[in-house]
Write a protein that holds these residues in place. Structure first.
Motif, PDB file in Angstrom:
ATOM      1  N   GLN A  44       0.830  -1.200   0.000  1.00 29.90           N
ATOM      2  CA  GLN A  44       0.000   0.000   0.000  1.00 29.90           C
ATOM      3  C   GLN A  44       0.874   1.263   0.000  1.00 29.90           C
ATOM      4  OE1 GLN A  44      -3.237  -0.388  -0.569  1.00 29.90           O
ATOM      5  NE2 GLN A  44      -2.530  -2.503  -0.704  1.00 29.90           N
ATOM      6  N   VAL A  47       4.162   2.601   2.674  1.00 29.62           N
ATOM      7  CA  VAL A  47       4.695   1.558   3.568  1.00 29.62           C
ATOM      8  C   VAL A  47       6.219   1.476   3.520  1.00 29.62           C
ATOM      9  CG1 VAL A  47       2.599   0.151   3.531  1.00 29.62           C
ATOM     10  CG2 VAL A  47       4.388  -0.273   1.820  1.00 29.62           C
ATOM     11  N   LYS A  49       8.095   1.083   0.247  1.00 31.35           N
ATOM     12  CA  LYS A  49       8.598   0.278  -0.881  1.00 31.35           C
ATOM     13  C   LYS A  49       9.790   0.961  -1.544  1.00 31.35           C
ATOM     14  CE  LYS A  49       4.614   0.398  -2.987  1.00 31.35           C
ATOM     15  NZ  LYS A  49       3.911   1.209  -1.966  1.00 31.35           N
ATOM     16  N   THR A  50       9.598   2.243  -1.869  1.00 35.39           N
ATOM     17  CA  THR A  50      10.679   2.977  -2.532  1.00 35.39           C
ATOM     18  C   THR A  50      11.882   3.077  -1.602  1.00 35.39           C
ATOM     19  OG1 THR A  50       8.982   4.254  -3.660  1.00 35.39           O
ATOM     20  CG2 THR A  50      11.233   5.088  -3.804  1.00 35.39           C
ATOM     21  N   PHE A  61      19.187   6.102   3.171  1.00 36.36           N
ATOM     22  CA  PHE A  61      17.780   6.335   3.484  1.00 36.36           C
ATOM     23  C   PHE A  61      17.541   7.810   3.254  1.00 36.36           C
ATOM     24  CE2 PHE A  61      14.252   7.398   6.301  1.00 36.36           C
ATOM     25  CZ  PHE A  61      13.335   6.432   5.926  1.00 36.36           C
ATOM     26  N   LEU A 166       9.609   2.256  14.639  1.00 36.09           N
ATOM     27  CA  LEU A 166       8.525   3.024  15.272  1.00 36.09           C
ATOM     28  C   LEU A 166       7.756   2.113  16.236  1.00 36.09           C
ATOM     29  CD1 LEU A 166       7.228   4.903  12.073  1.00 36.09           C
ATOM     30  CD2 LEU A 166       8.795   5.762  13.831  1.00 36.09           C
TER      31      LEU A 166
HETATM   32  N1  LIG Z   1      10.280   5.501  10.481  1.00 35.13           N
HETATM   33  C1  LIG Z   1      10.407   4.940   9.290  1.00 35.13           C
HETATM   34  N2  LIG Z   1       9.938   5.552   8.201  1.00 35.13           N
HETATM   35  C2  LIG Z   1      10.079   4.944   7.007  1.00 35.13           C
HETATM   36  C3  LIG Z   1      10.725   3.685   6.885  1.00 35.13           C
HETATM   37  N3  LIG Z   1      10.700   3.342   5.581  1.00 35.13           N
HETATM   38  C4  LIG Z   1      10.085   4.351   4.929  1.00 35.13           C
HETATM   39  N4  LIG Z   1       9.713   5.315   5.771  1.00 35.13           N
HETATM   40  C5  LIG Z   1       9.021   6.571   5.476  1.00 35.13           C
HETATM   41  O1  LIG Z   1       7.727   6.263   5.010  1.00 35.13           O
HETATM   42  C6  LIG Z   1       7.327   7.217   4.026  1.00 35.13           C
HETATM   43  C7  LIG Z   1       6.871   6.507   2.771  1.00 35.13           C
HETATM   44  O2  LIG Z   1       7.995   5.843   2.201  1.00 35.13           O
HETATM   45  P1  LIG Z   1       7.994   5.441   0.672  1.00 35.13           P
HETATM   46  O3  LIG Z   1       9.213   4.667   0.409  1.00 35.13           O
HETATM   47  O4  LIG Z   1       7.708   6.617  -0.210  1.00 35.13           O
HETATM   48  O5  LIG Z   1       6.702   4.495   0.620  1.00 35.13           O
HETATM   49  P2  LIG Z   1       6.059   3.795  -0.668  1.00 35.13           P
HETATM   50  O6  LIG Z   1       5.490   2.516  -0.208  1.00 35.13           O
HETATM   51  O7  LIG Z   1       7.051   3.713  -1.781  1.00 35.13           O
HETATM   52  O8  LIG Z   1       4.912   4.810  -1.011  1.00 35.13           O
HETATM   53  P3  LIG Z   1       4.195   5.065  -2.449  1.00 35.13           P
HETATM   54  O9  LIG Z   1       5.256   5.513  -3.404  1.00 35.13           O
HETATM   55  O10 LIG Z   1       3.164   6.101  -2.174  1.00 35.13           O
HETATM   56  O11 LIG Z   1       3.597   3.765  -2.851  1.00 35.13           O
HETATM   57  C8  LIG Z   1       8.522   8.138   3.797  1.00 35.13           C
HETATM   58  O12 LIG Z   1       8.326   9.313   4.543  1.00 35.13           O
HETATM   59  C9  LIG Z   1       9.684   7.357   4.347  1.00 35.13           C
HETATM   60  O13 LIG Z   1      10.688   8.208   4.849  1.00 35.13           O
HETATM   61  C10 LIG Z   1      11.233   3.047   8.069  1.00 35.13           C
HETATM   62  O14 LIG Z   1      11.800   1.946   8.095  1.00 35.13           O
HETATM   63  N5  LIG Z   1      11.037   3.728   9.236  1.00 35.13           N
END
Ligand SMILES: Nc1nc2c(ncn2[C@@H]2O[C@H](COP(=O)(O)OP(=O)(O)OP(=O)(O)O)[C@@H](O)[C@H]2O)c(=O)[nH]1
Length: 307
Positions: A44, A47, A49-50, A61, A166
């Motif tokens: 979703q 979460v 993924k990127t 990161f 978290l």
């Molecule tokens: N605290 C924390 N935040 C995280 C972690 N991984 C990702 N995030 C945060 O979660 C948010 C979403 O991360 P993305 O990688 O863009 O998530 P995504 O699943 O690719 O989202 P979409 O591109 O919308 O599908 C960002 O603000 C990241 O910094 C983690 O392990 N810990």
């Protein structure tokens, strides 16, 4: 558009869309693997993924990522002495119901899957079941198709619970994740990690995928479970192990190591056993057997059996 730059050990390239390709120099290794492993990363929006993919290819990161673009990444690395190329498709929050999402096509394209949820978001966890079902359905179709059976068994599917740094906001426990991975047919491994805090855990996920694709992880072990190493977890560090002759879920722990569990005064062994009590019912339900391998006796292959 974010563009990633090759680093000294792992040449990594971001490709805009699925059509452009790029090649970067790569030093010769002992072994080689010509076919790239095509990894589809599902989950979703938000979460991580990127973040997970970017962590693998840049070891960084970054924090904020474009939420809308679908991206293909190519990552060259070395695993077990082999040159390995991953082609990784980030579905960028693509929802299964979205028109034109192309999810089925993506699933057909891939030969390894990572389904990600956030441990702070119950909905993202619940939605994983649907994604895992779609993937497992596609795998079954491939197995039954005329000549398509050959690769179907080697398509690993990993369930990943992200953001375990978290801990205060955690709403999906490790036991929940483990149970779900055991309940859903076709899910081969589960990992509870923090992309932000534990780059090593991301690397382990892809190593595991590669080994599963090449059948190097022990065929005797039907599931694997691992955790990112973070002081925030309320259970000890457990790793999948390859131990000949054992079937089911195999875990190793280091009871002699100093415990990092800030929530519990118990030592690692007690914490391990407590955690196992939670997981064992679901193992029994799924006819799985859990083996605890003590790290200090691991090489002698002495196991304590809990079933
Ligand atoms: N605290 C924390 N935040 C995280 C972690 N991984 C990702 N995030 C945060 O979660 C948010 C979403 O991360 P993305 O990688 O863009 O998530 P995504 O699943 O690719 O989202 P979409 O591109 O919308 O599908 C960002 O603000 C990241 O910094 C983690 O392990 N810990």
């Amino acid at each position: 558009m974010l563009r990633l730059i090759a680093d000294s050990h792992h040449s990594s390239v971001l490709i805009d869309g699925a059509t452009r390709s790029a090649m970067t120099p790569f030093r010769k290794r002992l072994g080689s693997r010509s076919k790239p492993i095509k990894v589809l990363v599902l989950g979703q929006p938000g979460v991580g993924k990127t973040a997970l993919i970017v962590r693998l290819v840049t070891q960084r990161f970054i924090g904020e990522y474009d939420p809308t673009l679908e991206k293909m990444y190519t990552h060259h690395t070395e695993i077990d002495g082999d040159r390995v190329t991953f082609e990784i498709l980030d579905t960028a929050g693509c929802h299964p119901d979205e028109h034109g999402c192309g999810l089925e096509e993506h699933i057909r394209w891939a030969n390894a899957f990572i389904v990600v949820y956030s441990v702070t978001d119950r909905w993202s966890f619940d939605e994983c079941s649907r994604l895992l079902f779609l993937v497992s359905y596609a795998k079954r179709c491939r197995r039954h198709s005329a000549n398509g059976g050959s690769g179907a068994k080697q398509m690993p599917v990993m369930l990943v619970g992200n953001k375990n740094d978290l801990e205060a906001q955690r709403v999906v426990s490790v036991a929940d994740g483990t149970t779900r991975s055991l309940e859903i047919a076709g899910c081969t491994a589960f990992s509870d990690i923090s992309v932000r805090e534990s780059p090593g855990s991301v690397r382990r996920i892809f190593t595991e995928l590669y080994r599963s694709c090449t059948r190097r992880s022990s065929g005797l072990i039907s599931r694997s479970v691992s955790y990112g190493q973070t002081p925030a977890v309320d259970i000890p560090m457990l790793n999948r192990t390859n131990v000949d002759g054992l079937r089911g879920l195999t875990l190793s722990c280091s009871p002699e190591a100093p415990h990092t569990d800030r929530h519990s005064p118990d030592d690692k062994t007690s914490a391990t056993k407590r955690w196992m009590q939670k997981v064992i019912p679901s193992l029994k339900k799924n006819n799985q057997t859990l083996h605890l391998i003590r790290a200090n006796t691991y090489h002698e292959h002495i196991a304590e059996r809990y079933s």
